[in-house]
Design an enzyme around this catalytic site. Sequence first.
Site, mmCIF file in Angstrom:
data_model
loop_
_atom_site.group_PDB
_atom_site.id
_atom_site.type_symbol
_atom_site.label_atom_id
_atom_site.label_comp_id
_atom_site.label_asym_id
_atom_site.label_seq_id
_atom_site.Cartn_x
_atom_site.Cartn_y
_atom_site.Cartn_z
ATOM 1 N N HIS A 133 15.899 -17.372 -31.553
ATOM 2 C CA HIS A 133 16.828 -16.538 -32.189
ATOM 3 C C HIS A 133 18.225 -17.025 -31.907
ATOM 4 O O HIS A 133 19.257 -17.187 -32.801
ATOM 5 C CB HIS A 133 16.730 -15.280 -31.736
ATOM 6 C CG HIS A 133 17.687 -14.275 -32.087
ATOM 7 N ND1 HIS A 133 17.579 -13.079 -32.775
ATOM 8 C CD2 HIS A 133 19.164 -14.005 -31.988
ATOM 9 C CE1 HIS A 133 18.645 -12.219 -32.802
ATOM 10 N NE2 HIS A 133 19.590 -13.075 -32.440
ATOM 11 N N GLU A 134 18.516 -17.506 -30.752
ATOM 12 C CA GLU A 134 19.885 -17.757 -30.434
ATOM 13 C C GLU A 134 20.131 -19.164 -30.886
ATOM 14 O O GLU A 134 21.125 -19.596 -31.260
ATOM 15 C CB GLU A 134 20.158 -17.919 -28.769
ATOM 16 C CG GLU A 134 20.112 -16.346 -27.981
ATOM 17 C CD GLU A 134 20.781 -15.502 -28.695
ATOM 18 O OE1 GLU A 134 21.903 -15.592 -29.216
ATOM 19 O OE2 GLU A 134 20.425 -14.262 -28.865
ATOM 20 N N HIS B 21 21.243 -19.159 -34.352
ATOM 21 C CA HIS B 21 22.949 -19.209 -34.637
ATOM 22 C C HIS B 21 23.588 -20.296 -34.681
ATOM 23 O O HIS B 21 24.513 -20.549 -35.412
ATOM 24 C CB HIS B 21 23.425 -17.945 -33.555
ATOM 25 C CG HIS B 21 22.936 -16.473 -33.605
ATOM 26 N ND1 HIS B 21 23.186 -15.924 -34.833
ATOM 27 C CD2 HIS B 21 22.267 -15.806 -32.885
ATOM 28 C CE1 HIS B 21 22.595 -14.708 -34.702
ATOM 29 N NE2 HIS B 21 22.182 -14.692 -33.424
#
Length: 156
Positions: free
Chosen positions: A65-66, A69
């Site tokens: 998820h991170e 980004h």
Amino acid sequence: MQRKLNQSLLLAEAYFKRKFTMPEVNYELRGIKAGVAYLQKNEIKFNRTLLQENTDEFIRQVVPHELAHLIVYQMFGRVKPHGKEWQLVMNEIFKLPADTCHQFDIKNVQGKTFEYRCACQTHFLTIRRHNKIMKENIEYLCKKCRGKLVFVDDEE
């Protein structure tokens, strides 16, 4: 953790046909967030406590998820944090659901909370929000009923 970062980075490199620099990683994030990506620094901060308490799910979901980004920022620049570009990376490249929030138990990282009520339910606000209400006369509204949150003072 490092293995998942490497695997995810390789998937992104194969999809976009370009190299990405491995981000700096630290485990000093506090509070209820599981992770935060610092786009310009190419850095990810993870919450050590939530990682230790939820190791498998954390590595499976939060790490990519991170990283997503950072990949989105490097490919598309400034776009919505969980917009279509980020969803593409999560769904198409990482083959993961594009969940924007974790579901981990936060009682060990949450800190002191204060009880408030509205017309439909009880809310527990952080000390920061409680102090804003008390010192700055800020009002918070319930997202469901739009009612004003009222402090439940145990000492009354």
